[in-house]
Structures are given as structure tokens and as C-alpha cells.
Design a protein around this motif. Structure first.
Motif, PDB file in Angstrom:
ATOM      1  N   GLU A 121      -8.067   9.135   1.013  1.00  0.00           N
ATOM      2  CA  GLU A 121      -7.967   7.894   1.751  1.00  0.00           C
ATOM      3  C   GLU A 121      -7.561   8.207   3.179  1.00  0.00           C
ATOM      4  N   SER A 174      -3.032  -5.052  10.741  1.00  0.00           N
ATOM      5  CA  SER A 174      -2.941  -4.310   9.486  1.00  0.00           C
ATOM      6  C   SER A 174      -3.877  -3.125   9.559  1.00  0.00           C
ATOM      7  N   GLN A 177      -6.547  -0.575   8.256  1.00  0.00           N
ATOM      8  CA  GLN A 177      -7.606  -0.516   7.271  1.00  0.00           C
ATOM      9  C   GLN A 177      -7.725   0.931   6.842  1.00  0.00           C
ATOM     10  N   LYS A 183     -10.280   3.783   4.413  1.00  0.00           N
ATOM     11  CA  LYS A 183     -11.499   3.989   3.647  1.00  0.00           C
ATOM     12  C   LYS A 183     -11.422   5.367   3.019  1.00  0.00           C
ATOM     13  N   CYS A 239      -3.010   1.137  -7.431  1.00  0.00           N
ATOM     14  CA  CYS A 239      -2.274   0.523  -6.332  1.00  0.00           C
ATOM     15  C   CYS A 239      -1.167   1.473  -5.897  1.00  0.00           C
ATOM     16  N   SER A 253       0.825  -0.502  -1.071  1.00  0.00           N
ATOM     17  CA  SER A 253       0.316  -1.072   0.174  1.00  0.00           C
ATOM     18  C   SER A 253      -0.398  -2.368  -0.192  1.00  0.00           C
ATOM     19  N   SER A 254      -1.020  -2.992   0.787  1.00  0.00           N
ATOM     20  CA  SER A 254      -1.696  -4.246   0.465  1.00  0.00           C
ATOM     21  C   SER A 254      -3.161  -4.010   0.145  1.00  0.00           C
ATOM     22  N   ARG A 255      -3.433  -2.859  -0.448  1.00  0.00           N
ATOM     23  CA  ARG A 255      -4.811  -2.561  -0.790  1.00  0.00           C
ATOM     24  C   ARG A 255      -4.863  -2.152  -2.245  1.00  0.00           C
ATOM     25  N   TYR A 294      -7.368  -0.079  -4.956  1.00  0.00           N
ATOM     26  CA  TYR A 294      -8.434   0.913  -4.900  1.00  0.00           C
ATOM     27  C   TYR A 294      -9.158   0.902  -6.237  1.00  0.00           C
ATOM     28  N   VAL A 300     -12.165   0.802  -1.243  1.00  0.00           N
ATOM     29  CA  VAL A 300     -10.850   0.270  -0.899  1.00  0.00           C
ATOM     30  C   VAL A 300     -10.995  -1.222  -0.722  1.00  0.00           C
ATOM     31  N   VAL A 301     -10.158  -1.978  -1.373  1.00  0.00           N
ATOM     32  CA  VAL A 301     -10.220  -3.427  -1.240  1.00  0.00           C
ATOM     33  C   VAL A 301      -8.950  -3.895  -0.568  1.00  0.00           C
ATOM     34  N   GLN A 302      -9.113  -4.565   0.537  1.00  0.00           N
ATOM     35  CA  GLN A 302      -7.953  -5.017   1.302  1.00  0.00           C
ATOM     36  C   GLN A 302      -7.614  -6.433   0.908  1.00  0.00           C
TER      37      GLN A 302
END
Lengths: 456, 542
Positions: free
Chosen positions: A276, A302, A304, A306, A390, A393-395, A397, A406-408
Motif C-alpha cells: 500500500e 485525507s 488516499q 493505492k 482493516c 485507518s479510514s480505508r 482493503y 483500496v476502498v476509502q
């Protein structure tokens, strides 16, 4: 992917076993919502702050346990007026759960003095004495027919098997363990695995009728078993231990067929390593408005991220464990099989940022996911080989054999996902942080289209 | 007087051992010599001249002799001079000294060898001892750990017993203290999940539980056994297949006298057996002997195949070396031709690769930024196009909305007008009737109602066309009344069943009026409505 606001809710939202409703609690209120629209269906008020909620197996009832008051309240979804309150009184309450038939509640009193079985159908109450205070002391078979309870009398460990139908004792036998740490049924309900405390590496396999089938011990002195996982077909038993290895036993001979090592350097050319990486946020200058909308502001600030594919050999971040602490952060503590038996996901606690995915058909390391932060939790999709990870963080995977994404979670930046709970259909999952939760809907196609909806 | 100098002598030959430089003092203890390996070698005859030339030459003869004399006397040998201060040398004495020195040398060499052997021995002893020590240490630590563990367990047990006692006491207290309040209050009891009634716990139920449990276990075992049987059968089939293949691969000569020496008989027996076994359904038999036979036969066949392949390999290599001389000349020519051809090919390929590489390079010369920019350009283009289309779409949507609005307004108006017209018509008819009965004068007004409008046909056509084509924009410029009337009539005639206002939602195009009218006149007349209208026209004129 679109998200609405993240929901402010307190602990333990749970998706019901059956499709629709979803329950969460705030302080002393229980909120039941529809799982697809997150519209509030019911609102119940309990007597005290709720510590634990659980759906019954048929999704008709929810129990709310308030440990401080020693009370369990049960609510019905069909009849909102129906109520039930179980008061343990001075016995106190440390744990509460449903029986598989959804009509009995098992309360563990304080200091593990006893387990009380309350029936919602009749006035009868049963007691189980001398339950063991260990991590996994109670296990139900997958078909809900039998329950195994770990007990300890006179400094010796025992296991009792009960028939859940009428709570009759089926078998009671002692185990050759120093200090039984946990028990778990195989998914076929015929074999019970019991393992000893980490000071002794010992895994015992018992048949349903109490016979000892086999005993496995990999080594003697160093710290032993950290966790186990059964494969869904009951064919394999994976044992994760403090020596950073996973050993796989087969169900025919109960002998080790292979062991998986978790070194800090990955050199095999056949392993794919996804790393990541952060990417700077893209600003769509056309859409800039003044004053900036909240979504825009949060997306600007925030980070991002990938995935990139790293070239093998890869060196992972390794943390040397502190030598003189108990329960050191070493060894394989998290392990889980995928639903189709093809993959095993593990985490080595002293390489805390990586998830290792092993191909069980080839018995080889297939993929390593290297994240930016420590892995908090991962869970397999109950229907297909898809892993959600998880890291606080606020993402969230997602990995599947087709790739990973990666899903935000949009919205305010500080939604720190600490655990994940899939819906039984595999279409959505709950993302939980300490104080909030969010529901993520996934589209049917294998593509990474993700639609997420957080209740306002 | 004598001092040990550091003598470095160069390596003389490969045969001789190395000479290491050393410095030592006379006071050095002999034991310390052990740590230094001192090897002196005799110079080989080849370099003797150089060796000896280095120390004593024609010029410094006297000095060297006196030096030698000094050294010898210090070592305890007698002087080599014939007289104490003369220059003549006592040859006998010299020879004796040399002999003594040789003997000393031999002794030293032997001592050195012994020292070396001892050194090696001591070294190996050290290693051994270290290993033993390490093992002992490990064992000791393990013992310590186990003793600590037992002590710990003992202590834990003691604490646990105490804890149990406390728990028991607590449990008693808790149970004694009967809470007045009901432990469980429930509005009404819920039915069981499976709908049946709960059963009493009796011996029968116990027995039944046991039965159930064993059934579950048995079914699980049966299932597993089935799977294993299937697997077994498949594997046996595979083995059979393999055996057949191996047998077919082996040439039939292999079963000739060569092999018959030892296990020829066995082979033939085996073949018979194999034949028998192949006939029967082998995968149904699962006894030991059959299994063993199968695996043994496969092993044997496999060995034979291996031998065969090895022999072939040998043959080929022998063939190569053997036939080399005969075909030397020819093959070389061929070989050269071939190599020439191949070289050409290689050249061509290389050139192709070069050109391709160049082309690729050209393609990839733009660095990341430019490629990104390019990509962005395409994306920008796309985006702009999309925006254009969006804009058009939005405009069209707006227009559509407008038209719809006006259309609905018109429809409403139309309705109202229709009503008004109905009333008017009623009044007019009444009037007509009255006037007809009163006097038979043709009314100009009525006629003019139809003829009055300045461009009647055109307007009618317009309206008709509009009815048919456009639901929306009605030109406000036209005078309302006749237009309305004409509209109404047109409506009635044109759209016989269809009420105009409602059924044309899809018509979008806002055409040019003139064009439309031109087209419409034709179409309207063609549609055969014209004569209808005219008939009507005619009718209404008395």
C-alpha cells in the motif's frame, strides 16, 4: 462508490444472520435498522448501558447484556411490546450468549462461578458448574446440536458435551492439558480441538463421543499455540504458534502435512506482494466551490492510497519483540480459512503490517499484502474467496484472486476502522470503529464497484 | 653480541615451505615458541648461488668469516680460526661445526613436528570440549527451566485451590442470599424454534442422545470412507494406466534372454499374474497382496524403462563418437554450411531487433510526465466532450421542460376554450335555429367565422400541423377566436379520436413554421382530412 455520513453509534453493531435487520446500540438504546436502507425500524430502551448485543439464530430476538447491572434484556422484533428481563442478581454477569436454537440464553456469572441456562420457552433453569475461565470455553457445533464446555475441577481440566436439545449431559471427560486454553468444534461437528496454554504446546483432538483421537505437540519449551483455525470442510486444522509458524494437520492421520513460515524477507518469485502506497489527493479544480463543502474539504486533506506490486525479494517491516513481557507480540495470532477452503490468511504479530495469504491447494505462499499501518482485523467473505482487511485507518482493503483494491470511506477523516463483520450473503459488510459504524455495500460483479452507505 | 635479525628470505620454489619472518630476542622463553610456527627450509640447488651470494661475496669475505666466527663462538662452538687472531681457517673445525649445526637442525625439525602434532590434538580437543560444554549448558538450562516449571505449577495449583475455595464460599453466599425479585420476568413464554414441545429428561432420552451421537459419528466416518475409496480407486486406475503405458513404451526385446537370467521366470509369472489381474476388476479388490503386487509390478516396469532409456542414451553417445570418424568430412561441410546459414539468420535477427528497439525507444522516449500529460490530454478531451454533451443535454432538457409546460398550459387553455366554444356553439346553434326559423338569410358572421381569418387555410393548416407535430408552442400572434374555432374543427377533423392535447408527448422538434406549413398542407390534404373539413365546411353553411 458513495457513502453517506458515518453513523454515530456505540459498540457492537451486528448484522443479523438473516438478511434484513441490523442492530446497533447507543448507550442504553438499542437501534434496529433495515440492512439495505439503514432506516430505523425499531428503537428499544434498556435499563442500563449495554455492553453486548446478539441476535438469535432465527433473527427474531435480540439480547442486550448489561454486565454492570447483571441484567440481560431480550427484545422481540415481531412484537415490539414483548419484553423479557433476566436478572442474575448478586451472582453478577460477565458473558451472555444465545443457544443455537434461539430460545435459551446462557449467562456466565461473575468469577465464572456457573453458567445459567435460561429458557424462553419454559420456566426451567439449568446450571453448569465449574466452567473454565478461558478464552474459548464454550463451543457450539455448526448444526447447533451439541455444546462443549471447558470445566476445571480440582486443578484438572475437563470437557463436558451437552445436547442442546434438552441440555442433557452427553459426555464428560478429562483432558491431558496443563491449563486448557480453548476448544473449537470442527465444522462437521464430529471432532473437537482443544489446546493448552501457551506455556505448553499441545493440541488434542477428541471425537464427539469423547475419545481422544490424537495429540499433537510440535516442540516442548518455547511458547506454544497462539490460535487455531479449522478449514470449512474440516479437512485441515491450522495451528498458529509463537514461533512464527503455522502447522497444518490433516484430518485423516492428524499429523502435520506442512508448516508455513513467516520470515521477514520474501524471496520466492511466485509470491505477489501488494504494497500500500500513499498517493497525493487529486483536486478537481473545476469542482472547487467557495465555501468548500465538507466532502471536498475532507477529501482534500485525507490521504488516499493505492496498491503497488513490489518486486521480490521484499523485506517487510519487522518488530523485535520485547523479551521480558508476557504475551509477547510474536507469532501467528490471527488465522482464517476462506469459505471455499482454498486460501488461508494469517498474520504474524511481529510483522504487524502484513497479511499473508496461502494457497492451500498448492500449500504455498500466494500473496502478501503489505499495509501502511498495523493490521487490526481481517475477515473472509462467507460466500466467495474475498478478504476484507482493516488497519485502523479510514480505508478498508479487499483482496480476491482477481486483485486487490483500496476502498476509502468518505466523510470526516477520523473514522478508524477496527473491525469488520460480513453479512451472511456476502453483499455487504459492517465496518466498525470505536464509536461509529458504517455499512459497505458491494456490487454483485466481481469488479471493485463498491457502494457504501453510512447511516446519518 | 649476537642479535637475532629479522631475516626475510623470498619464496624459493614451489616445493619448499614458506619461511615466515620473525623477530625474537634471546630472552624469549622456549614455550612461547610454540605459538609461532617457524619453518626454515633448505634452499634448493637452483638458487643456491643467489642465496649464498646474498650474504657473502668476494668483497666482504673477511667480514663474513669473522661474523660467522662470532656467531659460532656465541653459540658455544669452537672458533673456526686456526689461531685466535690470525686469518687462516681451521677446516676440520669448520666441518665439525657444520656437522653439529646439521644435527641440531634435524633435532629442531623433529621437535617442531611433534609440537605441531600436539597443537592439532589440542585444537581438536578444544573444539570437542566446547561442544560438550555447550550441550551441557543447554541441558543445565533445560533442567533449570523444568525445575522452575514444576515449582511454578505447584505454586499455581496451590493458588488455584485457594481460589476455588473462595469461589465455593462466594457461590454459597450468593445462592443463600435468595433474591426476592424474580430472576427472570418475561411477558409470555415463547414457543420453541422447532414448534414442538419440550420433552422431559429421562433415561430414554439419554439413550436416544447416545444413539443420535453415534449416528452422527458413523455417518461422518462413512462419508469419509466413501471419499477415500473413491480416491483409492482413482489412484489405482492411474497406476494401471501408467503400467500399461510403461509396458507399451518398452520394446518387446526387453523380454528376451537378457533379462531372463535372474528374474526371467519371475517376469513370466508376473506377466501371467498381470494378465489375470488386468482381466479382473482390480479396483474392487483391496487386499494387501493385490496392492503389493500392483506396486511391485509398477516398480519393476519402471526400473526396466529406466534401464532401457539409459541404454538408449549410451547407444546414442557411443553412436556419436563411433561414427564420428566416418562422417567427419561430410558432416563438417554440412556443418559449415549450416553454421553459415545460422550466422546469416542471426545477423538478420539482430538487425531486426535493433530496428525494433529503436522504434520502441522512440515510442517510449517521452518520459513519465509527458505520458501522463498525454493521458491527461485524452482524458481532458474526453471530459470536454462529455461536458459539451452534458450542456446540450441540459439545454435540451430545459427546452423540453419549457415546451411541456407550455404544452400543458395550452392543453388547459384548450380545455377551457373548448368549453367556451361549446357554449358558444350551443348559443350559436340556438341563434342559428332561431334565425333560421326567423329568416332564411345566410349569416355572414358564421361564414366569416370560417372565412374571416386572414389566412384561414394557412392557419388551419398551421394548427393542424401543430396538432399533429408539435404539442407545445402555439403562436400567440394568431388572433385567438377564429384560431380557436379553427383549431377545434381541425381537431375534430384531423384527430378523429385522438384528443390533440394529450397524446403527443414525444414530439420535440421545433421546426420552422413555414416549412411545416408547406409540408403540412400536402400531408394534411393527403391524409384525406381536407375533404372532410370541406364537407363540414359545406355542411355548416346553410
Amino acid at each position: 462508490p458513495w457513502f453517506l455520513e458515518v453513523f454515530k453509534a456505540r459498540i457492537l453493531p451486528q448484522l443479523s444472520p438473516v438478511l434484513s435487520p441490523q442492530a446497533s446500540c447507543i448507550q442504553h438504546r438499542l437501534v434496529v435498522r433495515d440492512a439495505s436502507s439503514l432506516q430505523i425500524l425499531q428503537l428499544y430502551t434498556c435499563l442500563d448501558q449495554i455492553q453486548y448485543i446478539e441476535w438469535s439464530s432465527d433473527s427474531l430476538f435480540i439480547l442486550c447484556a448489561m454486565y454492570k447491572r447483571g441484567i440481560v434484556q431480550v427484545w422481540s422484533l415481531e412484537q415490539p411490546d414483548w419484553h423479557c428481563k433476566i436478572d442474575e442478581g448478586s451472582a453478577g454477569l460477565v458473558a451472555s450468549c444465545w443457544s443455537p436454537d434461539g430460545r435459551h440464553i446462557l449467562n456466565t456469572t461473575e468469577f465464572h462461578l456457573r453458567i445459567t441456562v435460561w429458557s424462553l420457552c419454559t420456566k426451567s433453569v439449568s446450571y453448569i458448574k465449574y466452567p473454565k475461565a478461558c478464552q474459548q470455553g464454550m463451543a457450539f457445533t455448526k448444526d447447533g446440536r451439541y455444546m462443549a464446555v471447558a470445566e476445571r475441577r480440582d486443578c484438572k481440566d475437563f470437557i463436558s458435551i451437552f445436547v442442546c436439545n434438552n441440555w442433557q449431559l452427553l459426555r464428560h471427560f478429562d483432558t491431558e492439558t496443563q491449563d486448557l486454553f480453548g476448544i473449537e468444534w470442527a465444522p462437521n461437528g464430529c471432532v473437537l480441538a482443544a489446546w493448552d496454554t501457551c506455556l505448553e504446546y499441545k493440541v488434542l483432538l477428541y471425537s464427539l463421543d469423547g475419545r481422544l483421537l490424537s495429540s499433537y505437540r510440535a516442540y516442548e519449551w518455547p511458547l506454544g499455540v497462539k490460535g487455531i483455525a479449522w478449514s470449512p470442510s474440516s479437512q485441515f486444522l491450522a495451528i498458529g504458534s509463537f514461533d512464527e509458524k503455522v502447522r497444518i494437520l490433516n484430518h485423516v492421520t492428524w499429523k502435520k502435512i506442512t508448516e508455513f513460515d513467516h520470515p521477514a524477507t520474501i524471496s520466492s518469485k511466485k509470491t505477489i506482494v501488494y504494497k500500500e502506497v500513499e498517493k497525493s489527493p487529486t483536486v478537481d479544480t473545476e469542482r472547487l466551490t467557495f465555501p468548500p463543502t465538507r466532502a471536498l474539504a475532507s477529501s482534500l486533506f485525507s490521504t488516499q492510497s493505492k496498491y503497488d506490486i513490489s518486486q521480490v525479494p521484499v523485506s517487510l517491516q519487522y518488530i523485535k519483540p520485547v523479551a521480558d513481557r508476557a504475551n509477547p507480540k510474536v507469532g501467528v495470532g490471527m488465522l482464517a480459512f476462506s469459505a471455499d477452503n482454498c486460501f488461508l490468511a494469517t498474520k504474524n504479530d511481529n510483522i504487524p503490517n502484513a497479511v499473508w495469504i496461502w494457497d492451500i491447494r498448492k500449500l504455498k505462499l500466494s500473496v502478501v499484502l503489505e499495509q501502511l499501518c498495523t493490521i487490526q482485523a481481517f475477515q473472509w467473505d462467507p460466500c466467495q474467496p474475498r478478504l476484507a482487511v482493516c488497519t485502523g485507518s479510514s480505508r478498508v482493503y479487499l483482496w480476491s484472486p482477481a486483485g486487490c483494491v483500496v476502498v476509502q470511506v468518505p466523510g470526516e477523516g477520523d473514522f478508524q476502522i477496527t473491525s469488520i463483520s460480513w453479512h451472511c450473503s456476502g453483499d455487504s459488510m459492517l465496518l466498525l470503529s470505536k464509536e461509529n459504524f458504517c455499512v459497505c455495500y458491494l456490487e454483485r460483479e466481481e469488479r471493485k464497484g463498491v457502494k457504501t452507505c453510512c447511516p446519518v | 653480541m649476537g642479535d637475532w635479525k629479522a631475516i626475510t628470505v623470498p619464496l624459493l620454489s614451489s616445493g619448499s615451505k614458506n619461511i615466515f619472518p620473525y623477530t625474537s630476542e634471546r630472552k624469549r622463553s622456549p614455550t612461547s615458541m610454540n605459538s609461532q610456527v617457524l619453518r626454515l627450509s633448505l634452499p634448493s640447488p637452483k638458487n643456491m648461488y643467489n642465496f649464498f651470494g646474498a650474504f657473502c661475496t668476494e668483497e666482504n669475505l673477511e667480514q663474513s668469516i669473522s661474523y660467522i666466527d662470532r656467531e659460532l663462538t656465541t653459540m658455544g662452538f669452537p672458533s673456526i680460526y686456526a689461531e685466535p687472531k690470525g686469518k687462516e681457517l681451521n677446516l676440520v673445525c669448520i666441518i665439525n661445526c657444520m656437522n653439529e649445526l646439521l644435527v641440531l637442525q634435524h633435532k629442531n625439525l623433529r621437535a617442531q613436528e611433534e609440537v605441531e602434532i600436539q597443537h592439532l590434538k589440542l585444537g581438536s580437543d578444544m573444539d570437542h570440549l566446547q561442544n560438550c560444554y555447550a550441550k551441557l549448558k543447554v541441558q543445565k538450562l533445560q533442567n533449570i527451566i523444568s525445575s522452575r516449571a514444576t515449582q511454578y505449577n505447584h505454586d499455581m495449583k496451590r493458588k488455584e485451590r485457594e481460589y476455588n475455595k473462595l469461589r465455593e464460599r462466594l457461590h454459597q453466599l450468593v445462592m443463600n442470599k435468595k433474591d426476592k425479585k424474580l430472576a427472570m420476568e418475561v411477558l409470555n413464554y415463547v414457543g420453541r424454534a422447532d414448534g414442538k414441545r419440550g420433552a422431559w429428561r429421562t433415561d430414554k432420552t439419554e439413550a436416544r442422545n447416545e444413539e443420535e451421537m453415534y449416528k452422527v459419528l458413523l455417518s461422518d466416518y462413512e462419508q469419509r470412507q466413501k471419499q477415500l475409496l473413491l480416491e483409492n480407486a482413482e489412484l489405482k486406475k492411474v497406476l494401471q494406466q501408467m503400467k500399461k503405458d510403461i509396458i507399451s513404451l518398452l520394446p518387446p526385446q526387453k523380454q528376451k534372454p537378457k533379462e531372463r537370467s535372474e528374474d526371467g521366470l519371475v517376469l513370466s509369472d508376473q506377466e501371467e499374474d498381470i494378465g489375470e489381474l488386468n482381466k479382473e476388476n482390480m479396483w474392487e479388490l483391496s487386499c494387501e497382496t493385490v496392492r503389493e503386487q500392483l506396486t511391485n509390478s509398477i516398480r519393476k516396469q519402471w526400473r526396466m524403462l529406466k534401464n532401457h532409456v539409459e541404454k538408449l542414451d549410451n547407444q546414442v553417445s557411443r553412436g556419436h563418437s563411433g561414427a564420428w570418424n566416418e562422417k567427419d568430412v561430410i558432416s563438417r561441410e554440412d556443418h559449415e554450411l549450416e553454421t553459415g546459414k545460422l550466422e546469416l539468420e542471426i545477423q538478420q535477427c539482430k538487425e531486426m531487433i535493433k530496428t525494433q528497439q529503436q522504434l520502441l525507444q522512440q515510442q517510449l522516449t517521452c518520459d513519465d510526465d509527458t505520458t501522463l500529460l498525454l493521458q491527461d490530454c485524452y482524458l481532458l478531451e474526453e471530459r470536454e466532450r462529455l461536458q459539451e454533451e452534458w450542456r446540450l443535454f441540459r439545454e435540451q432538457k430545459k427546452n423540453f421542460e419549457k415546451e411541456r409546460k407550455s404544452f400543458t398550459e395550452a392543453a388547459i387553455r384548450l380545455g377551457l376554450e373548448r368549453k367556451a366554444f361549446e357554449e358558444d356553439r350551443g348559443a350559436w346553434l340556438k341563434h342559428q335555429f332561431l334565425s333560421m326559423t326567423a329568416d332564411c338569410k345566410p349569416e355572414n358572421t358564421t361564414a366569416s367565422a370560417f372565412l374571416r381569418s386572414s389566412d384561414p387555410d394557412i392557419r388551419l393548416v398551421k394548427s393542424a400541423s401543430r396538432q399533429r407535430r408539435l404539442p407545445s408552442v402555439l403562436s400567440p400572434a394568431v388572433s385567438p377566436e377564429p384560431f380557436q374555432i379553427s383549431q377545434y374543427i381541425a381537431q375534430n377533423s384531423v384527430a378523429s379520436e385522438k384528443p390533440a392535447a394529450d397524446n403527443m408527448p414525444n414530439l420535440w422538434v421545433e421546426g420552422d413554421d413555414k416549412e411545416e406549413t408547406e409540408e403540412c398542407t400536402k400531408s394534411w390534404e393527403d391524409s384525406g382530412v381536407g375533404p372532410l373539413f370541406r364537407n363540414l365546411h359545406m355542411e355548416q353553411l346553410p
